[in-house]
Design a protein around this motif. Sequence first.
Motif, PDB file in Angstrom:
ATOM      1  N   CYS A 215      -7.072  -1.653   0.897  1.00  0.00           N
ATOM      2  CA  CYS A 215      -6.134  -2.022   1.954  1.00  0.00           C
ATOM      3  C   CYS A 215      -6.905  -2.214   3.270  1.00  0.00           C
ATOM      4  O   CYS A 215      -7.746  -1.392   3.642  1.00  0.00           O
ATOM      5  CB  CYS A 215      -5.079  -0.934   2.105  1.00  0.00           C
ATOM      6  SG  CYS A 215      -3.861  -1.295   3.379  1.00  0.00           S
TER       7      CYS A 215
ATOM      8  N   CYS B  22       0.823  -1.196   0.000  1.00  0.00           N
ATOM      9  CA  CYS B  22       0.000   0.000   0.000  1.00  0.00           C
ATOM     10  C   CYS B  22       0.869   1.262   0.000  1.00  0.00           C
ATOM     11  O   CYS B  22       1.905   1.327   0.662  1.00  0.00           O
ATOM     12  CB  CYS B  22      -0.900  -0.023   1.233  1.00  0.00           C
ATOM     13  SG  CYS B  22      -2.000   1.400   1.357  1.00  0.00           S
TER      14      CYS B  22
ATOM     15  N   TRP C 173      -7.426   2.686   2.081  1.00  0.00           N
ATOM     16  CA  TRP C 173      -7.104   3.267   0.780  1.00  0.00           C
ATOM     17  C   TRP C 173      -7.432   2.190  -0.276  1.00  0.00           C
ATOM     18  O   TRP C 173      -7.237   0.987  -0.025  1.00  0.00           O
ATOM     19  CB  TRP C 173      -5.623   3.638   0.687  1.00  0.00           C
ATOM     20  CG  TRP C 173      -5.230   4.866   1.468  1.00  0.00           C
ATOM     21  CD1 TRP C 173      -5.803   5.356   2.599  1.00  0.00           C
ATOM     22  CD2 TRP C 173      -4.149   5.742   1.145  1.00  0.00           C
ATOM     23  NE1 TRP C 173      -5.151   6.479   3.023  1.00  0.00           N
ATOM     24  CE2 TRP C 173      -4.120   6.754   2.147  1.00  0.00           C
ATOM     25  CE3 TRP C 173      -3.190   5.787   0.132  1.00  0.00           C
ATOM     26  CZ2 TRP C 173      -3.179   7.788   2.150  1.00  0.00           C
ATOM     27  CZ3 TRP C 173      -2.249   6.803   0.136  1.00  0.00           C
ATOM     28  CH2 TRP C 173      -2.263   7.807   1.133  1.00  0.00           C
TER      29      TRP C 173
ATOM     30  N   TYR D  15      -5.941  -1.827   6.199  1.00  0.00           N
ATOM     31  CA  TYR D  15      -5.482  -1.065   7.362  1.00  0.00           C
ATOM     32  C   TYR D  15      -6.278   0.239   7.534  1.00  0.00           C
ATOM     33  O   TYR D  15      -6.957   0.439   8.542  1.00  0.00           O
ATOM     34  CB  TYR D  15      -3.984  -0.804   7.185  1.00  0.00           C
ATOM     35  CG  TYR D  15      -3.205  -0.543   8.461  1.00  0.00           C
ATOM     36  CD1 TYR D  15      -3.807  -0.454   9.714  1.00  0.00           C
ATOM     37  CD2 TYR D  15      -1.812  -0.385   8.398  1.00  0.00           C
ATOM     38  CE1 TYR D  15      -3.071  -0.221  10.860  1.00  0.00           C
ATOM     39  CE2 TYR D  15      -1.069  -0.154   9.544  1.00  0.00           C
ATOM     40  CZ  TYR D  15      -1.697  -0.069  10.770  1.00  0.00           C
ATOM     41  OH  TYR D  15      -0.962   0.167  11.901  1.00  0.00           O
ATOM     42  N   HIS D  16      -6.218   1.129   6.520  1.00  0.00           N
ATOM     43  CA  HIS D  16      -6.952   2.396   6.617  1.00  0.00           C
ATOM     44  C   HIS D  16      -7.904   2.603   5.447  1.00  0.00           C
ATOM     45  O   HIS D  16      -8.442   3.683   5.269  1.00  0.00           O
ATOM     46  CB  HIS D  16      -5.973   3.580   6.675  1.00  0.00           C
ATOM     47  CG  HIS D  16      -4.897   3.441   7.702  1.00  0.00           C
ATOM     48  ND1 HIS D  16      -3.699   2.823   7.426  1.00  0.00           N
ATOM     49  CD2 HIS D  16      -4.840   3.822   9.000  1.00  0.00           C
ATOM     50  CE1 HIS D  16      -2.933   2.830   8.509  1.00  0.00           C
ATOM     51  NE2 HIS D  16      -3.597   3.421   9.483  1.00  0.00           N
TER      52      HIS D  16
ATOM     53  N   HIS E  35       0.179   3.970   1.341  1.00  0.00           N
ATOM     54  CA  HIS E  35       0.026   4.736   2.576  1.00  0.00           C
ATOM     55  C   HIS E  35       1.127   4.386   3.581  1.00  0.00           C
ATOM     56  O   HIS E  35       2.081   5.126   3.758  1.00  0.00           O
ATOM     57  CB  HIS E  35      -1.374   4.480   3.173  1.00  0.00           C
ATOM     58  CG  HIS E  35      -1.648   5.235   4.435  1.00  0.00           C
ATOM     59  ND1 HIS E  35      -2.405   4.713   5.449  1.00  0.00           N
ATOM     60  CD2 HIS E  35      -1.258   6.471   4.845  1.00  0.00           C
ATOM     61  CE1 HIS E  35      -2.484   5.604   6.432  1.00  0.00           C
ATOM     62  NE2 HIS E  35      -1.788   6.677   6.087  1.00  0.00           N
ATOM     63  N   ARG E  36       1.033   3.229   4.195  1.00  0.00           N
ATOM     64  CA  ARG E  36       2.041   2.835   5.176  1.00  0.00           C
ATOM     65  C   ARG E  36       2.735   1.528   4.815  1.00  0.00           C
ATOM     66  O   ARG E  36       3.415   0.958   5.652  1.00  0.00           O
ATOM     67  CB  ARG E  36       1.397   2.680   6.559  1.00  0.00           C
ATOM     68  CG  ARG E  36       0.683   3.923   7.078  1.00  0.00           C
ATOM     69  CD  ARG E  36       1.537   4.746   8.010  1.00  0.00           C
ATOM     70  NE  ARG E  36       0.760   5.842   8.574  1.00  0.00           N
ATOM     71  CZ  ARG E  36       0.066   5.760   9.717  1.00  0.00           C
ATOM     72  NH1 ARG E  36       0.079   4.641  10.423  1.00  0.00           N
ATOM     73  NH2 ARG E  36      -0.625   6.777  10.143  1.00  0.00           N
TER      74      ARG E  36
HETATM   75 FE1  FES Z   1      -2.866   0.816   3.518  1.00  0.00          FE
HETATM   76 FE2  FES Z   1      -2.987   2.582   5.499  1.00  0.00          FE
HETATM   77  S1  FES Z   1      -1.416   1.079   5.095  1.00  0.00           S
HETATM   78  S2  FES Z   1      -4.429   2.247   3.947  1.00  0.00           S
END
Ligand code: FES
Length: 399
Positions: free
Chosen positions: A106, A86, A111, A108-109, A88-89
């Motif tokens: 994803c 991802c 996205w 996790y958050h 993002h992170r």
């Molecule tokens: Fe994928 Fe935050 S790590 S949305």
Amino acid sequence: MAARDASAWETPPPIPPEGLVSGTVYTDPAIFADEMERIFTPGWRLACHESELPEPYDYRTFDHAGQPLFCIRDGDGQIRTFINACSHRGARLLSDPAGNARRITCFYHHWSYDAKGSCIAVPRAEGYAASGLDRSTLGLREIRTEIRLGLVFITMDSTAEALDKSLAGALAPFEPIMGGGSLEAIHFSRSLLNCNWKAWQETNLDLYHENMHVVLRKTQRDAMPMADRHIRIYGNGHAGSGKMVAAYGGYQGFAGRGSDVPPLPGTDAADFRFSVLFPSSAILSRGTVMRIDTVIPVSPSQTILEMRGLGLKGDTDADRRVRYRHFNQYWGPMGRNVPEDMFAAEACEASFRHQAARYQIIARDEGLTGQDDAPLRSFYAEWARLMHRDAHAPHPVPA
Ligand code: FES
């Protein structure tokens, strides 16, 4: 002849150095790290067969050179490859080995990305307004992807040489069989091997070890004169064979193989041929079925083997069952040959790991016929060229 004392055991046999491989190339962690950087990251690798992604948004995940990747068929039918991380992170996006995802979200958050790698949604994006973050700049990292004979190849290096130049003609024996697009994947398995990745490739390069397999002793080794076998060295470390033949009647239960199901296009039931693609794949055809190996190095002493089987599209259920049986008779992964190859690769590894053995001997020279070791020497010549060190050198040499 006498047994050797410790000093003699340490001394390489008095043969040309290209006929030797040092045990350190299987066990040294620094060499393994160099292989990832110098061989696997810049080179082309076979990822899968296009039939494994038959529908839009079908995907397959896999690792290559330590990187998590996935191939996906987009809505226009094109197969693309991305780093499975991802923007993002960095969380791994897709965890299943295979699936279908029109929208890749994803966990996790949340996205989200589409099958062309674009970042299409960022929840509560207004929180990034002050930073100026723009999701149009946050797509996935795309990996160069090309298809030949239905085989999907990828490279991490956007400047790598053209795929056809890299393959150097090593797919030519399979053009009559695979060129019409009439094959599809009928088998996929993954096995964890306790050996170096090269030890598995050696089992595919080494015709001399037919002596180990009872089924090859009875159906292949003596089915044609050794002098009539033709070994092909393509360059870039790729090697294989021209047409060889099997005599199935030599093994109980194999007689009649091939008269019970249509052969693959451009071949006949008794036809056997193979190409080993440096560094990590092998393609084998045995009349009615094909096998494709890809090795994924995990550590100096552990390797994942991905094994695929190909058969004919449009089989009746009865024909497909026969084709499964043909695939499993020789291969498997619980067929006659593959477990024996695993045993052999791990047996050599166990000796090198503890330096009980210091060298492999790959010095058979039969003029590119019979059970010549030329494919092994070709493989290690390419390894040496890319690694900037000789495979026979007994100790790590600075680059
Ligand atoms: Fe994928 Fe935050 S790590 S949305």
